[in-house]
Design an enzyme around this catalytic site. Structure first.
Site, PDB file in Angstrom:
ATOM      1  N   GLY A  47       1.408  -1.161  -0.310  1.00  0.00           N
ATOM      2  CA  GLY A  47      -0.122   0.408   0.220  1.00  0.00           C
ATOM      3  C   GLY A  47       1.325   1.180  -0.481  1.00  0.00           C
ATOM      4  O   GLY A  47       0.460   2.316   0.671  1.00  0.00           O
ATOM      5  N   GLY A  55      10.514   0.600   8.616  1.00  0.00           N
ATOM      6  CA  GLY A  55      12.165   0.369   7.771  1.00  0.00           C
ATOM      7  C   GLY A  55      12.332   1.289   6.659  1.00  0.00           C
ATOM      8  O   GLY A  55      11.070   2.334   6.803  1.00  0.00           O
ATOM      9  N   ASP A  79      15.937  -6.490  11.377  1.00  0.00           N
ATOM     10  CA  ASP A  79      16.913  -6.826  10.573  1.00  0.00           C
ATOM     11  C   ASP A  79      18.297  -6.107  10.945  1.00  0.00           C
ATOM     12  O   ASP A  79      19.118  -6.325  10.360  1.00  0.00           O
ATOM     13  CB  ASP A  79      16.478  -6.508   9.440  1.00  0.00           C
ATOM     14  CG  ASP A  79      15.326  -7.760   9.060  1.00  0.00           C
ATOM     15  OD1 ASP A  79      14.926  -8.436   9.836  1.00  0.00           O
ATOM     16  OD2 ASP A  79      14.899  -7.051   7.620  1.00  0.00           O
ATOM     17  N   ARG A 118      23.018 -34.466  16.844  1.00  0.00           N
ATOM     18  CA  ARG A 118      22.657 -34.222  15.924  1.00  0.00           C
ATOM     19  C   ARG A 118      22.614 -33.021  14.983  1.00  0.00           C
ATOM     20  O   ARG A 118      23.626 -32.068  16.075  1.00  0.00           O
ATOM     21  CB  ARG A 118      20.889 -34.514  16.338  1.00  0.00           C
ATOM     22  CG  ARG A 118      20.403 -35.069  15.266  1.00  0.00           C
ATOM     23  CD  ARG A 118      18.470 -35.157  15.382  1.00  0.00           C
ATOM     24  NE  ARG A 118      17.501 -36.125  15.635  1.00  0.00           N
ATOM     25  CZ  ARG A 118      16.435 -36.339  15.788  1.00  0.00           C
ATOM     26  NH1 ARG A 118      16.250 -35.603  16.508  1.00  0.00           N
ATOM     27  NH2 ARG A 118      15.885 -37.705  15.474  1.00  0.00           N
ATOM     28  N   GLU A 130      18.412 -16.117   7.031  1.00  0.00           N
ATOM     29  CA  GLU A 130      17.649 -15.788   5.840  1.00  0.00           C
ATOM     30  C   GLU A 130      18.062 -15.605   4.099  1.00  0.00           C
ATOM     31  O   GLU A 130      17.652 -16.667   3.355  1.00  0.00           O
ATOM     32  CB  GLU A 130      16.012 -15.603   5.544  1.00  0.00           C
ATOM     33  CG  GLU A 130      16.252 -14.050   6.024  1.00  0.00           C
ATOM     34  CD  GLU A 130      14.067 -13.705   5.836  1.00  0.00           C
ATOM     35  OE1 GLU A 130      13.794 -14.271   6.084  1.00  0.00           O
ATOM     36  OE2 GLU A 130      14.565 -12.593   6.106  1.00  0.00           O
ATOM     37  N   ARG A 160      18.410 -31.822  11.130  1.00  0.00           N
ATOM     38  CA  ARG A 160      17.370 -31.514  11.230  1.00  0.00           C
ATOM     39  C   ARG A 160      17.382 -29.910  11.517  1.00  0.00           C
ATOM     40  O   ARG A 160      18.085 -29.120  11.870  1.00  0.00           O
ATOM     41  CB  ARG A 160      17.250 -31.802  12.768  1.00  0.00           C
ATOM     42  CG  ARG A 160      16.294 -33.235  12.942  1.00  0.00           C
ATOM     43  CD  ARG A 160      15.040 -33.651  12.578  1.00  0.00           C
ATOM     44  NE  ARG A 160      14.387 -34.620  12.497  1.00  0.00           N
ATOM     45  CZ  ARG A 160      15.577 -35.599  12.289  1.00  0.00           C
ATOM     46  NH1 ARG A 160      15.857 -35.776  11.536  1.00  0.00           N
ATOM     47  NH2 ARG A 160      14.917 -36.843  12.340  1.00  0.00           N
ATOM     48  N   ARG A 185       9.554 -11.749  15.269  1.00  0.00           N
ATOM     49  CA  ARG A 185       9.030 -10.520  15.607  1.00  0.00           C
ATOM     50  C   ARG A 185       7.853  -9.876  16.760  1.00  0.00           C
ATOM     51  O   ARG A 185       7.560  -9.218  17.003  1.00  0.00           O
ATOM     52  CB  ARG A 185       8.123 -10.125  14.323  1.00  0.00           C
ATOM     53  CG  ARG A 185       9.331 -10.249  13.586  1.00  0.00           C
ATOM     54  CD  ARG A 185       8.614  -9.409  12.320  1.00  0.00           C
ATOM     55  NE  ARG A 185       7.092  -8.962  11.694  1.00  0.00           N
ATOM     56  CZ  ARG A 185       7.432  -9.147  10.267  1.00  0.00           C
ATOM     57  NH1 ARG A 185       8.186  -9.155   9.920  1.00  0.00           N
ATOM     58  NH2 ARG A 185       6.094  -8.836   9.725  1.00  0.00           N
TER      59      ARG A 185
HETATM   60  O1  F6P Z   1      11.727  -7.382   7.675  1.00  0.00           O
HETATM   61  C1  F6P Z   1      11.759  -7.755   8.546  1.00  0.00           C
HETATM   62  C2  F6P Z   1      11.331  -9.405   7.900  1.00  0.00           C
HETATM   63  O2  F6P Z   1      10.966  -9.913   9.353  1.00  0.00           O
HETATM   64  C3  F6P Z   1      12.917  -9.745   7.760  1.00  0.00           C
HETATM   65  O3  F6P Z   1      13.732 -10.222   7.861  1.00  0.00           O
HETATM   66  C4  F6P Z   1      11.507 -10.875   6.576  1.00  0.00           C
HETATM   67  O4  F6P Z   1      12.621 -11.057   5.227  1.00  0.00           O
HETATM   68  C5  F6P Z   1      10.283 -10.021   5.783  1.00  0.00           C
HETATM   69  O5  F6P Z   1      10.010  -8.996   7.431  1.00  0.00           O
HETATM   70  C6  F6P Z   1       8.936 -10.961   6.027  1.00  0.00           C
HETATM   71  O6  F6P Z   1       8.201  -9.872   6.111  1.00  0.00           O
HETATM   72  P1  F6P Z   1       6.633 -10.543   6.171  1.00  0.00           P
HETATM   73  O7  F6P Z   1       6.269 -10.317   6.939  1.00  0.00           O
HETATM   74  O8  F6P Z   1       6.053  -9.276   4.860  1.00  0.00           O
HETATM   75  O9  F6P Z   1       6.664 -12.558   5.617  1.00  0.00           O
END
Ligand code: F6P
Length: 357
Positions: free
Chosen positions: A75, A112, A137, A172, A232, A275, A284
């Site tokens: 948005g 952000g 982040d 593991r 990630e 694993r 978050r």
């Molecule tokens: O920018 C914060 C963040 O949590 C990143 O670490 C992650 O890649 C992304 O947002 C995930 O976004 P969404 O909540 O849209 O899946």
């Protein structure tokens, strides 16, 4: 200065409510009325999605995760999804009209990089804006830290602690995938705090064979388990980061999946059962740590101070021991990644932690 708006944009981060509380209390205590805009800039598209915030409304929210105003990472009013031909529309003028019809004198934008970029565009179109940096982040340029990061690291290192005992019991390899997008701050800090054996960050391309070799060495001296923390956004030498959903209009690409890939490769290369765990949005959620509550409070109070002084187009920033402010223009469109000469990388290597290179 009589009336300011406040909004939260982008993905939520623990500490958003602490900033809102600080803005409302410090503004109201100096006779400034605060209007909360719901769901990021959507609140400027529709005046019905706004509400007055008084100290009564923010009592008790310091410790709450999420945001009482709601948020979205879609948005963008300058590039809004619509049914028009082409599927996009620019509603920024409508937002500016709402801003003046509501008699707002300034806007505090908590967000952000994406949200701050929109804030900067509105500043260039004449809206007096102050930005507050938010992200787990920790990748916003111009500030040494953002609130939300400490909470995410705290959660992730607690998760790593828990994985240690089960990894050791079953002999593991446990691979933990953490968030952070294209920066490795969460992985590096949580990995070090949790005593990980391997930490993979986007800034250093990894060679899975070298990681496997390190894990075999651990086996040889008797450690029959290993903890691998993967950001990630981590990528192999000569490869790219793992994408769960490609970018499309109005949506940034979604990262994720590298933990599973690395776990499977390591099991194959070492013969040791592996694993993986993806911590995902758990990072978050929940209450902000005391560090994040304090930082968020300092940011919120500083934003109101700037507004009272008529200083706009700036982002409040942490520059220990001070809270300072930097031009939004210097912040937008850039990412603060982990510098390759960061002493924590040197310390990790000194301790024998593999960074995958
Ligand atoms: O920018 C914060 C963040 O949590 C990143 O670490 C992650 O890649 C992304 O947002 C995930 O976004 P969404 O909540 O849209 O899946």
């Amino acid at each position: 200065m009589r009336k300011v708006g406040v909004l939260t944009g982008g993905g939520d981060a623990p500490g958003l409510n602490a900033v809102i509380r600080a803005v409302v209390k410090s503004a109201c205590n100096t006779g400034i009325e605060v209007i909360g805009l719901e769901d990021s800039f959507d609140g400027l598209l529709d005046p019905r999605r706004t509400r007055r915030l008084t100290p009564r409304d923010v009592t008790g929210i310091l410790r709450l995760g999420g945001t009482i105003l709601g948020t979205t990472n879609r948005g963008n009013p300058f590039d809004y999804p619509s049914d028009d031909p082409g599927g996009r529309a620019d509603y920024s003028d409508r937002c500016i009209k709402t801003f003046s019809e509501m008699d707002l004198d300034a806007l505090v934008v908590i967000g952000g990089d994406g949200t701050l970029a929109i804030a900067h565009q509105f500043y260039l179109k004449g809206i007096p804006v102050v930005g507050v940096p938010k992200t787990i982040d920790n990748d916003i340029v111009g500030t040494t830290s953002c609130f939300g990061f400490d909470t995410a690291v705290s959660f992730a290192s607690d998760a790593i602690d828990r994985l240690h005992s089960t990894a050791e019991a079953h002999k593991r390899i446990m691979v933990v995938e953490v968030m952070g997008r294209y920066a490795g701050w969460i992985a590096l800090h949580a990995g070090i705090a949790g005593g990980a054996d391997v930490i993979l960050i986007p800034e250093i391309a990894y060679d899975v064979e070298r990681i496997a070799q390190r894990l075999r060495e651990r086996d040889q001296w008797g450690a029959k388990f290993s903890i691998v923390v993967v950001a990630e956004g981590a990528k192999p030498v000569g490869g790219s980061h793992t994408v769960r959903a490609a970018a499309k209009p109005g949506y940034v690409e979604r990262l994720g999946g590298v933990g599973a890939v690395v776990a499977e490769q390591l099991e194959h290369l070492t013969g040791r059962e592996s694993r993986f765990v993806v911590l995902g949005h758990l990072q978050r959620g929940g209450a902000p740590t005391p560090f994040d509550r304090v930082l968020a409070t300092r940011f919120g109070a500083k934003a109101v101070e700037l507004i009272r002084r008529g200083v706009y187009g700036r982002m409040v920033a942490n520059n220990p021991p001070d809270i300072v402010h930097v031009p939004l223009a210097d912040v937008v469109g850039r990412t603060r990644t982990v510098p390759l000469d960061y002493d924590l990388l040197t310390s990790a290597r000194a301790l024998g932690v593999s960074l995958g290179d």
